[in-house]
Design a protein around this motif. Sequence first.
Motif, short mmCIF file in Angstrom:
data_model
loop_
_atom_site.label_atom_id
_atom_site.label_comp_id
_atom_site.label_asym_id
_atom_site.label_seq_id
_atom_site.Cartn_x
_atom_site.Cartn_y
_atom_site.Cartn_z
N LEU A 180 -3.33 -7.38 -6.26
CA LEU A 180 -2.14 -7.22 -5.42
C LEU A 180 -2.45 -6.40 -4.16
N ALA A 181 -3.20 -5.30 -4.33
CA ALA A 181 -3.55 -4.47 -3.18
C ALA A 181 -4.48 -5.22 -2.23
N LEU B 68 -3.96 -6.02 1.68
CA LEU B 68 -4.96 -5.67 2.70
C LEU B 68 -5.22 -6.85 3.64
N GLY B 69 -5.04 -8.07 3.12
CA GLY B 69 -5.31 -9.25 3.92
C GLY B 69 -4.17 -9.70 4.81
N THR B 70 -3.04 -9.04 4.76
CA THR B 70 -1.90 -9.45 5.58
C THR B 70 -2.01 -8.89 7.00
N ASP B 71 -1.21 -9.45 7.90
CA ASP B 71 -1.24 -9.00 9.30
C ASP B 71 -0.68 -7.59 9.47
N ILE B 72 0.34 -7.25 8.70
CA ILE B 72 0.94 -5.92 8.79
C ILE B 72 0.60 -5.17 7.50
N ARG C 196 -6.60 5.63 -2.45
CA ARG C 196 -5.81 4.81 -1.53
C ARG C 196 -4.82 3.97 -2.31
N ALA C 197 -3.76 3.62 -1.63
CA ALA C 197 -2.78 2.68 -2.16
C ALA C 197 -2.21 1.90 -0.99
N MET C 198 -1.61 0.78 -1.29
CA MET C 198 -0.96 -0.04 -0.27
C MET C 198 0.55 0.05 -0.47
N LEU C 199 1.27 0.21 0.64
CA LEU C 199 2.72 0.21 0.60
C LEU C 199 3.23 -1.05 1.30
#
Length: 195
Positions: free
Chosen positions: A8-9, A13-17, A113-116
């Motif tokens: 999921l993270a 990471l691969g998205t534009d935003i 690290r984490a993605m929000l």
Amino acid sequence: MDSRPDDLAQAALGTDIRRPVTFCFLDFADEPVRVTNAPYDFTFSGTGDPDLDGHTFTAVDPRVVTVGPVKAREGGSDTLTLTLSGLAGVDDETMNQLGARANFSGRDCRLWRAMLNPHDLTQIGALWSYFTGYMSVPVVVGDRTSQTINLDVETYLAFFGQATGRTYLDQAAFDPGDRSADLSVAIANGAARTK
């Protein structure tokens, strides 16, 4: 805990935003510091990591604490530099912690690290560990109006790879009958000792 983002993270990471956030743990002897550049405080549970579970990472302004880039190389990562605010009267607690070498030298620094989600700021996927090392040398930079502390952090390999200054040439101090140091020096100088 993984040292890489989960599926999921990785997708986030691969998205534009993107909205990656960092969690920093400094194991000061008097009082450990746990901070994050996330927009709100995080309290962790169920990760299986005692440095995370049951602890709150306080949201701080990224201008107060910044984490330098982690650069991997053969033999470990390069020295990481953390920049902490060091203003007199405002950051006295941090300055006092760094005033005594025993409070920080050789003690842990860990980063995760984490993605929000950039829209609602909820966490996407699992947290991952990306750096662990030992706090080393703080340097105060600036003056009374604008002062920061640059704190170097060495990886385990770099920290333990430092010269110790120890030698076997002082073995006679521990065993008065041991003359191996004299023989080693004589051999190194090209002279053989017969007795």
